[in-house]
Design a protein around this motif. Structure first.
Motif, PDB file in Angstrom:
ATOM      1  N   PHE A  16      70.508  65.462  99.448  1.00 21.25           N
ATOM      2  CA  PHE A  16      69.695  64.460  98.772  1.00 21.25           C
ATOM      3  C   PHE A  16      70.452  63.152  98.583  1.00 21.25           C
ATOM      4  O   PHE A  16      71.618  63.149  98.187  1.00 21.25           O
ATOM      5  CB  PHE A  16      69.242  64.994  97.405  1.00 21.25           C
ATOM      6  CG  PHE A  16      68.332  66.179  97.532  1.00 21.25           C
ATOM      7  CD1 PHE A  16      66.964  66.002  97.670  1.00 21.25           C
ATOM      8  CD2 PHE A  16      68.842  67.472  97.558  1.00 21.25           C
ATOM      9  CE1 PHE A  16      66.118  67.093  97.825  1.00 21.25           C
ATOM     10  CE2 PHE A  16      68.015  68.564  97.709  1.00 21.25           C
ATOM     11  CZ  PHE A  16      66.645  68.373  97.845  1.00 21.25           C
ATOM     12  N   HIS A  17      69.768  62.050  98.853  1.00 16.91           N
ATOM     13  CA  HIS A  17      70.308  60.708  98.621  1.00 16.91           C
ATOM     14  C   HIS A  17      69.849  60.269  97.236  1.00 16.91           C
ATOM     15  O   HIS A  17      68.661  60.324  96.925  1.00 16.91           O
ATOM     16  CB  HIS A  17      69.808  59.735  99.685  1.00 16.91           C
ATOM     17  CG  HIS A  17      70.345  58.353  99.507  1.00 16.91           C
ATOM     18  ND1 HIS A  17      71.664  58.040  99.749  1.00 16.91           N
ATOM     19  CD2 HIS A  17      69.754  57.207  99.085  1.00 16.91           C
ATOM     20  CE1 HIS A  17      71.856  56.757  99.506  1.00 16.91           C
ATOM     21  NE2 HIS A  17      70.714  56.235  99.094  1.00 16.91           N
ATOM     22  N   MET A  18      70.804  59.857  96.414  1.00 16.91           N
ATOM     23  CA  MET A  18      70.511  59.491  95.032  1.00 16.91           C
ATOM     24  C   MET A  18      70.944  58.052  94.774  1.00 16.91           C
ATOM     25  O   MET A  18      71.920  57.574  95.359  1.00 16.91           O
ATOM     26  CB  MET A  18      71.264  60.415  94.071  1.00 16.91           C
ATOM     27  CG  MET A  18      71.137  61.906  94.359  1.00 16.91           C
ATOM     28  SD  MET A  18      69.460  62.550  94.245  1.00 16.91           S
ATOM     29  CE  MET A  18      69.208  62.482  92.477  1.00 16.91           C
ATOM     30  N   ALA A  39      66.276  78.353  97.809  1.00 18.64           N
ATOM     31  CA  ALA A  39      64.885  78.572  98.205  1.00 18.64           C
ATOM     32  C   ALA A  39      64.733  78.729  99.718  1.00 18.64           C
ATOM     33  O   ALA A  39      63.886  79.493 100.184  1.00 18.64           O
ATOM     34  CB  ALA A  39      64.002  77.422  97.710  1.00 18.64           C
ATOM     35  N   HIS A  40      65.545  78.010 100.481  1.00 20.08           N
ATOM     36  CA  HIS A  40      65.411  78.031 101.943  1.00 20.08           C
ATOM     37  C   HIS A  40      66.531  78.808 102.624  1.00 20.08           C
ATOM     38  O   HIS A  40      66.628  78.800 103.848  1.00 20.08           O
ATOM     39  CB  HIS A  40      65.345  76.601 102.484  1.00 20.08           C
ATOM     40  CG  HIS A  40      64.120  75.870 102.026  1.00 20.08           C
ATOM     41  ND1 HIS A  40      62.878  76.092 102.558  1.00 20.08           N
ATOM     42  CD2 HIS A  40      63.950  74.941 101.059  1.00 20.08           C
ATOM     43  CE1 HIS A  40      61.990  75.319 101.956  1.00 20.08           C
ATOM     44  NE2 HIS A  40      62.619  74.616 101.031  1.00 20.08           N
ATOM     45  N   GLN A  41      67.379  79.445 101.820  1.00 20.06           N
ATOM     46  CA  GLN A  41      68.501  80.225 102.342  1.00 20.06           C
ATOM     47  C   GLN A  41      69.271  79.426 103.404  1.00 20.06           C
ATOM     48  O   GLN A  41      69.523  79.899 104.500  1.00 20.06           O
ATOM     49  CB  GLN A  41      68.013  81.564 102.894  1.00 20.06           C
ATOM     50  CG  GLN A  41      67.359  82.414 101.828  1.00 20.06           C
ATOM     51  CD  GLN A  41      66.784  83.705 102.354  1.00 20.06           C
ATOM     52  OE1 GLN A  41      66.642  83.907 103.547  1.00 20.06           O
ATOM     53  NE2 GLN A  41      66.438  84.598 101.452  1.00 20.06           N
ATOM     54  N   VAL A  42      69.609  78.203 103.023  1.00 24.14           N
ATOM     55  CA  VAL A  42      70.329  77.305 103.932  1.00 24.14           C
ATOM     56  C   VAL A  42      71.758  77.818 104.086  1.00 24.14           C
ATOM     57  O   VAL A  42      72.468  77.978 103.090  1.00 24.14           O
ATOM     58  CB  VAL A  42      70.327  75.856 103.388  1.00 24.14           C
ATOM     59  CG1 VAL A  42      71.174  74.947 104.267  1.00 24.14           C
ATOM     60  CG2 VAL A  42      68.908  75.334 103.279  1.00 24.14           C
ATOM     61  N   PRO A  43      72.179  78.067 105.322  1.00 30.01           N
ATOM     62  CA  PRO A  43      73.563  78.508 105.533  1.00 30.01           C
ATOM     63  C   PRO A  43      74.513  77.318 105.419  1.00 30.01           C
ATOM     64  O   PRO A  43      74.613  76.494 106.314  1.00 30.01           O
ATOM     65  CB  PRO A  43      73.544  79.081 106.955  1.00 30.01           C
ATOM     66  CG  PRO A  43      72.406  78.391 107.631  1.00 30.01           C
ATOM     67  CD  PRO A  43      71.412  78.031 106.556  1.00 30.01           C
ATOM     68  N   GLU A  44      75.169  77.216 104.275  1.00 27.52           N
ATOM     69  CA  GLU A  44      76.043  76.068 104.010  1.00 27.52           C
ATOM     70  C   GLU A  44      77.486  76.531 103.929  1.00 27.52           C
ATOM     71  O   GLU A  44      77.745  77.714 103.721  1.00 27.52           O
ATOM     72  CB  GLU A  44      75.610  75.347 102.743  1.00 27.52           C
ATOM     73  CG  GLU A  44      76.223  75.807 101.460  1.00 27.52           C
ATOM     74  CD  GLU A  44      75.986  77.236 101.008  1.00 27.52           C
ATOM     75  OE1 GLU A  44      76.945  77.776 100.447  1.00 27.52           O
ATOM     76  OE2 GLU A  44      74.901  77.802 101.201  1.00 27.52           O
ATOM     77  N   ASN A  80      58.716  72.326 104.029  1.00 23.17           N
ATOM     78  CA  ASN A  80      58.665  72.190 102.575  1.00 23.17           C
ATOM     79  C   ASN A  80      60.021  71.799 101.989  1.00 23.17           C
ATOM     80  O   ASN A  80      60.473  72.371 100.996  1.00 23.17           O
ATOM     81  CB  ASN A  80      58.150  73.475 101.911  1.00 23.17           C
ATOM     82  CG  ASN A  80      56.752  73.829 102.362  1.00 23.17           C
ATOM     83  OD1 ASN A  80      55.892  72.956 102.476  1.00 23.17           O
ATOM     84  ND2 ASN A  80      56.524  75.095 102.640  1.00 23.17           N
ATOM     85  N   SER A  81      60.659  70.835 102.631  1.00 24.73           N
ATOM     86  CA  SER A  81      61.962  70.329 102.173  1.00 24.73           C
ATOM     87  C   SER A  81      61.844  68.847 101.844  1.00 24.73           C
ATOM     88  O   SER A  81      62.613  68.023 102.332  1.00 24.73           O
ATOM     89  CB  SER A  81      63.022  70.554 103.253  1.00 24.73           C
ATOM     90  OG  SER A  81      63.263  71.906 103.465  1.00 24.73           O
ATOM     91  N   GLU A  82      60.882  68.525 100.996  1.00 29.46           N
ATOM     92  CA  GLU A  82      60.618  67.127 100.659  1.00 29.46           C
ATOM     93  C   GLU A  82      61.853  66.447 100.078  1.00 29.46           C
ATOM     94  O   GLU A  82      62.521  66.981  99.199  1.00 29.46           O
ATOM     95  CB  GLU A  82      59.470  67.039  99.656  1.00 29.46           C
ATOM     96  CG  GLU A  82      59.039  65.616  99.379  1.00 29.46           C
ATOM     97  CD  GLU A  82      57.838  65.544  98.455  1.00 29.46           C
ATOM     98  OE1 GLU A  82      57.755  64.551  97.717  1.00 29.46           O
ATOM     99  OE2 GLU A  82      57.008  66.461  98.480  1.00 29.46           O
ATOM    100  N   GLY A  83      62.165  65.269 100.619  1.00 28.71           N
ATOM    101  CA  GLY A  83      63.265  64.457 100.115  1.00 28.71           C
ATOM    102  C   GLY A  83      64.614  64.783 100.718  1.00 28.71           C
ATOM    103  O   GLY A  83      65.594  64.098 100.445  1.00 28.71           O
ATOM    104  N   VAL A  84      64.700  65.819 101.536  1.00 30.21           N
ATOM    105  CA  VAL A  84      65.979  66.220 102.133  1.00 30.21           C
ATOM    106  C   VAL A  84      66.334  65.272 103.276  1.00 30.21           C
ATOM    107  O   VAL A  84      65.491  64.930 104.102  1.00 30.21           O
ATOM    108  CB  VAL A  84      65.928  67.678 102.631  1.00 30.21           C
ATOM    109  CG1 VAL A  84      67.171  68.024 103.446  1.00 30.21           C
ATOM    110  CG2 VAL A  84      65.793  68.623 101.454  1.00 30.21           C
ATOM    111  N   ILE A  85      67.589  64.840 103.279  1.00 35.60           N
ATOM    112  CA  ILE A  85      68.104  64.007 104.358  1.00 35.60           C
ATOM    113  C   ILE A  85      69.098  64.820 105.185  1.00 35.60           C
ATOM    114  O   ILE A  85      69.712  65.755 104.683  1.00 35.60           O
ATOM    115  CB  ILE A  85      68.816  62.738 103.834  1.00 35.60           C
ATOM    116  CG1 ILE A  85      70.021  63.118 102.958  1.00 35.60           C
ATOM    117  CG2 ILE A  85      67.844  61.830 103.085  1.00 35.60           C
ATOM    118  CD1 ILE A  85      71.043  62.023 102.797  1.00 35.60           C
ATOM    119  N   VAL A  86      69.222  64.452 106.444  1.00 36.63           N
ATOM    120  CA  VAL A  86      70.252  65.009 107.311  1.00 36.63           C
ATOM    121  C   VAL A  86      70.994  63.819 107.897  1.00 36.63           C
ATOM    122  O   VAL A  86      70.379  62.877 108.415  1.00 36.63           O
ATOM    123  CB  VAL A  86      69.658  65.879 108.433  1.00 36.63           C
ATOM    124  CG1 VAL A  86      70.753  66.355 109.386  1.00 36.63           C
ATOM    125  CG2 VAL A  86      68.915  67.075 107.844  1.00 36.63           C
TER     126      VAL A  86
END
Length: 156
Positions: A16-18, A39-44, A80-86
């Motif tokens: 997220f950009h803040m 929620a999305h089980q993102v592999p980080e 359904n990842s509103e607001g997420v940046i890559v």
């Protein structure tokens, strides 16, 4: 405060950009990030905060940061990842220092690090974004261990 110079590879990150005072937005950004990752089980692999502005020059309400996790190059944002940046954190030469943060006082180690680096005979900040890597989750204990990264160039 001691630091080392490291060659750091480019990192692909998602999160997220803040915009606003860092003492508020970084915390808020990480709360959003934690919910999204779970929620999305993102592999980080790494949790990072990227800072774009100099708080001595930019008003607090305009300070920019990203709260992100590193992801694989082939990572695609889930639905359904509103607001997420890559985006990417630029690779290159960085001064790196480790610090322990108590009572959410992240500013003090950064100020000490910049002071030490600005007095260095060989290296100087090059104006690119800085970032911190969280080595533990200090949410419960109030104690954080972080590695701070400042992109540098040679004075020589």
């Amino acid at each position: 405060m001691e630091f080392t110079i490291k060659q750091v590879p480019q990192k692909k990150v998602a999160g997220f950009h803040m915009v606003g005072p860092w003492e508020k937005t970084v915390h808020q950004g990480f709360e959003q990030l934690a919910m999204w990752v779970k929620a999305h089980q993102v592999p980080e692999s790494e949790w990072l905060a990227v800072y774009y502005d100099n708080p001595e020059v930019v008003p607090a309400e305009k300070l920019r940061c990203d709260t992100v996790v590193t992801v694989a190059e082939d990572f695609a944002v889930p639905e359904n990842s509103e607001g997420v940046i890559v985006t990417h954190i630029e690779g290159g030469q960085y001064a790196v220092a480790r610090a322990r943060v108590d009572d959410n006082d992240f500013a003090s180690p950064w100020n000490q690090f910049f002071e030490k680096l600005l007095g260095d005979a060989e290296y100087q900040p090059d104006g690119k974004p800085c970032f911190e890597h969280y080595l533990n989750d200090g949410t419960q204990s109030g104690v954080w261990d972080i590695d701070m990264y400042i992109s540098v160039s040679s004075k020589l």
